[in-house]
Scaffold this motif. Structure first.
Motif, PDB file in Angstrom:
ATOM      1  N   ALA A 207       0.862  -1.181   0.000  1.00  0.00           N
ATOM      2  CA  ALA A 207       0.000   0.000   0.000  1.00  0.00           C
ATOM      3  C   ALA A 207       0.896   1.227   0.000  1.00  0.00           C
ATOM      4  N   SER A 208       0.525   2.214  -0.803  1.00  0.00           N
ATOM      5  CA  SER A 208       1.316   3.444  -0.892  1.00  0.00           C
ATOM      6  C   SER A 208       0.407   4.574  -1.356  1.00  0.00           C
ATOM      7  N   PRO A 209       0.614   5.795  -0.849  1.00  0.00           N
ATOM      8  CA  PRO A 209      -0.204   6.922  -1.310  1.00  0.00           C
ATOM      9  C   PRO A 209      -0.147   7.121  -2.816  1.00  0.00           C
ATOM     10  N   GLU A 210       0.996   6.808  -3.441  1.00  0.00           N
ATOM     11  CA  GLU A 210       1.111   7.035  -4.881  1.00  0.00           C
ATOM     12  C   GLU A 210       0.306   6.025  -5.695  1.00  0.00           C
ATOM     13  N   LEU A 211      -0.235   5.001  -5.017  1.00  0.00           N
ATOM     14  CA  LEU A 211      -1.043   3.994  -5.703  1.00  0.00           C
ATOM     15  C   LEU A 211      -2.532   4.132  -5.425  1.00  0.00           C
ATOM     16  N   THR A 212      -2.925   5.153  -4.672  1.00  0.00           N
ATOM     17  CA  THR A 212      -4.345   5.349  -4.406  1.00  0.00           C
ATOM     18  C   THR A 212      -5.058   5.816  -5.673  1.00  0.00           C
ATOM     19  N   GLY A 213      -6.329   5.462  -5.779  1.00  0.00           N
ATOM     20  CA  GLY A 213      -7.062   5.683  -7.013  1.00  0.00           C
ATOM     21  C   GLY A 213      -7.127   7.124  -7.457  1.00  0.00           C
ATOM     22  N   ASP A 214      -7.242   8.064  -6.500  1.00  0.00           N
ATOM     23  CA  ASP A 214      -7.388   9.462  -6.902  1.00  0.00           C
ATOM     24  C   ASP A 214      -6.083  10.075  -7.387  1.00  0.00           C
ATOM     25  N   ARG A 215      -4.969   9.343  -7.260  1.00  0.00           N
ATOM     26  CA  ARG A 215      -3.675   9.867  -7.709  1.00  0.00           C
ATOM     27  C   ARG A 215      -3.191   9.199  -8.993  1.00  0.00           C
ATOM     28  N   LEU A 216      -3.909   8.215  -9.470  1.00  0.00           N
ATOM     29  CA  LEU A 216      -3.474   7.519 -10.676  1.00  0.00           C
ATOM     30  C   LEU A 216      -3.800   8.343 -11.926  1.00  0.00           C
ATOM     31  N   LEU A 217      -3.018   8.144 -12.966  1.00  0.00           N
ATOM     32  CA  LEU A 217      -3.161   8.883 -14.215  1.00  0.00           C
ATOM     33  C   LEU A 217      -3.690   7.959 -15.301  1.00  0.00           C
ATOM     34  N   GLY A 218      -4.542   8.526 -16.158  1.00  0.00           N
ATOM     35  CA  GLY A 218      -5.044   7.779 -17.302  1.00  0.00           C
ATOM     36  C   GLY A 218      -4.181   8.001 -18.529  1.00  0.00           C
ATOM     37  N   LEU A 246       3.696  -1.389 -17.487  1.00  0.00           N
ATOM     38  CA  LEU A 246       2.405  -1.968 -17.136  1.00  0.00           C
ATOM     39  C   LEU A 246       1.624  -0.984 -16.275  1.00  0.00           C
ATOM     40  N   PRO A 247       0.309  -0.925 -16.435  1.00  0.00           N
ATOM     41  CA  PRO A 247      -0.484  -0.039 -15.572  1.00  0.00           C
ATOM     42  C   PRO A 247      -0.497  -0.543 -14.137  1.00  0.00           C
ATOM     43  N   GLN A 248      -0.651   0.381 -13.217  1.00  0.00           N
ATOM     44  CA  GLN A 248      -0.752  -0.005 -11.806  1.00  0.00           C
ATOM     45  C   GLN A 248      -2.147  -0.510 -11.456  1.00  0.00           C
ATOM     46  N   ALA A 249      -3.117  -0.153 -12.267  1.00  0.00           N
ATOM     47  CA  ALA A 249      -4.490  -0.615 -12.049  1.00  0.00           C
ATOM     48  C   ALA A 249      -5.246  -0.500 -13.366  1.00  0.00           C
ATOM     49  N   THR A 250      -6.335  -1.245 -13.469  1.00  0.00           N
ATOM     50  CA  THR A 250      -7.252  -1.130 -14.597  1.00  0.00           C
ATOM     51  C   THR A 250      -8.642  -0.885 -14.034  1.00  0.00           C
ATOM     52  N   VAL A 251      -9.171   0.299 -14.319  1.00  0.00           N
ATOM     53  CA  VAL A 251     -10.465   0.713 -13.770  1.00  0.00           C
ATOM     54  C   VAL A 251     -11.453   0.852 -14.921  1.00  0.00           C
ATOM     55  N   GLY A 252     -12.500   0.025 -14.899  1.00  0.00           N
ATOM     56  CA  GLY A 252     -13.477   0.078 -15.974  1.00  0.00           C
ATOM     57  C   GLY A 252     -12.882  -0.210 -17.332  1.00  0.00           C
ATOM     58  N   GLY A 253     -11.851  -1.082 -17.365  1.00  0.00           N
ATOM     59  CA  GLY A 253     -11.188  -1.423 -18.615  1.00  0.00           C
ATOM     60  C   GLY A 253     -10.162  -0.406 -19.071  1.00  0.00           C
ATOM     61  N   ARG A 254      -9.918   0.633 -18.276  1.00  0.00           N
ATOM     62  CA  ARG A 254      -8.975   1.677 -18.655  1.00  0.00           C
ATOM     63  C   ARG A 254      -7.719   1.596 -17.785  1.00  0.00           C
ATOM     64  N   ALA A 255      -6.577   1.655 -18.443  1.00  0.00           N
ATOM     65  CA  ALA A 255      -5.302   1.559 -17.737  1.00  0.00           C
ATOM     66  C   ALA A 255      -5.048   2.822 -16.918  1.00  0.00           C
TER      67      ALA A 255
END
Length: 458
Positions: A207-218, A246-255
């Motif tokens: 867990a890291s602040p830089e990986l929280t959802g509101d800080r991720l970039l599309g 590689l993306p850090q997360a995929t939200v709604g099919g979006r990297a």
């Protein structure tokens, strides 16, 4: 860039399950018998099968094998004497690549390439350091390691978990409905193993602040950092080009990427051969290096005078429908061909090592002077002779990508032989190339900013 690890599933007996991945029965593998037994499962057992094991540079061992039942799949195993074992199911063609990269410090991979060495979490390696001859290690900020015990809250239903069989495993349809149910069943099995790693030491995630959802970039924000359009970035991703991480997360099919990973990618692009060529080009459509452009211009004028200004030559080929602009075009093309073919004229594979030996010899002479004075090495103590400085500046102007490689070797060798930090030797090279080497200050800034490693993060 870091190895593009895309595990399909966890093995059941892993000490470090990957969040969200299904568990697959690995009881048909001799995981408890050591690396040689794992290698023997697939090595020379049949067409398309292979296996290998090696000792890890960071302790323990690693092995991989083609699955004996489903040959399109393969198993990768990493064992550390203190931190336990990781078992991953991958496409069989990916196991050898992971095996090569896994032999070093990384023990676990999470969040699109973030990795753990048993103590610290690092971001995906993207920026090449010519001194260490490895990708720079950038520590992820304010990380917390998530262990299995942190997720097991007693409210799961292990009877609902599904343990896949490798013969029928389909990664496209194997996503768990509730992964905590699967993890709870894994924990029950884990407890029955002989001498299991305690659950409070079984690493699951970070867990890291830089990986929280509101800080991720599309994609749009990621593309803007790289200086390209969103459509260009999507094309890179679809074609597997330009080392897009590689993306850090995929939200709604979006990297989605963390900003530090995106910034490292942009910096890696800036430091790449393509980025260096663009920065060091003469600014025309051919992207010639400044020195090559000067040769082109000089030869163009020489050819034009030869072809047009000399009546005895011109009358041999100039017909009525030919004119001065046409001849100028021919002369420009001849000049470009020569300038663009400099590597056929100047042996850079011999020139580069020659400059490297000469610079290290001058560094040695400078260090001897420091020893005679009995003082400490100062920034301005490292000096190059004027002829060598001029040769260095010329090399950078005419062959910037070759110079990037050989100057990286110089800084690496200076660090190994003399203990001179890369920032010190890099500054000495820059100062000599601009002071006595006639290299333009702006060109030197662009070049060395792509060569000298950044200061380590505090």
């Amino acid at each position: 860039m870091f190895y593009d690890i895309r595990p399909l599933a966890n093995g059941l007996r892993t000490d470090h399950p990957v969040p969200g991945l299904p568990f697959v029965d690995d009881s048909h593998l001799p995981l408890d018998d050591g690396p040689d037994a794992i290698e023997a499962v697939g090595r020379n057992k049949g067409e398309g099968m292979w296996g290998r094991c090696d000792t890890s540079h960071a302790g323990g061992w690693l092995a991989f094998t083609t699955d004996p039942i489903a040959h399109h799949l393969g198993w990768a195993v990493r064992h550390h004497p203190e931190h336990g074992r990781t078992v991953l199911l991958l496409r069989d063609e990916d196991t050898a690549g992971l095996h090569t990269y896994w032999s070093g410090a990384p023990l676990l991979f999470r969040a699109g390439g973030y990795w753990w060495d048993g103590d610290t979490w690092y971001r995906p390696g993207q920026i090449w350091d010519p001194v260490t001859e490895d990708y720079a290690r950038h520590t992820a900020r304010a990380t917390a390691t998530v262990h299995a015990v942190d997720l097991l809250d007693g409210h799961a239903h292990p009877d609902r978990a599904h343990l896949h069989k490798v013969a029928t495993f389909d990664p496209a349809t194997a996503q768990p409905e509730n992964w905590i149910d699967d993890l709870t069943r894994w924990a029950q099995h884990h407890h029955r193993q002989g001498d299991p790693l305690p659950l409070d030491r079984c690493v699951v995630d970070l867990a890291s602040p830089e990986l929280t959802g509101d800080r991720l970039l599309g994609v749009p924000e990621m593309a803007a950092l790289g200086g390209i359009t969103a459509s260009t970035l999507r094309g890179y991703i679809s074609r597997g080009e330009n080392d897009v991480p590689l993306p850090q997360a995929t939200v709604g099919g979006r990297a989605q990427w963390s900003r530090p990973v995106a910034e490292d990618w942009a910096e890696a692009r800036r430091r790449s051969s393509e980025g260096l060529k663009e920065a060091m080009s003469a600014g025309d459509r051919h992207h010639l290096a400044p020195g090559a452009a000067q040769i082109r211009d000089r030869l163009s004028e020489t050819f034009f005078r030869f072809l047009w200004k000399r009546p005895d030559i011109r009358k041999r080929w100039a017909l009525r429908h030919r004119n001065e602009p046409s001849v100028r075009e021919v002369a420009d093309q001849l000049a470009f061909e020569v300038a663009d073919g400099l590597r056929q004229i100047i042996p850079t594979d011999a020139l580069g090592p020659t400059i490297r030996h000469a610079v290290l010899e001058d560094f040695t002479t400078s260090l001897r002077g420091v020893e005679r004075r009995g003082g400490e090495l100062k920034d301005f103590d490292l000096m190059l002779s004027v002829p060598l400085a001029k040769m260095l500046g010329w090399f950078i102007q005419h062959f910037p990508t070759s110079a990037q490689w050989y100057l990286g070797e110089i800084m690496s060798e200076a660090d190994r032989q003399f203990g001179i930090p890369a920032q010190v030797s890099g500054e000495a090279l820059r100062r000599s190339a601009t002071t006595n080497g006639e290299l333009d200050d702006q060109a030197a800034k662009e070049f060395f900013s792509r060569l000298v490693p950044r200061e380590p993060e505090g």
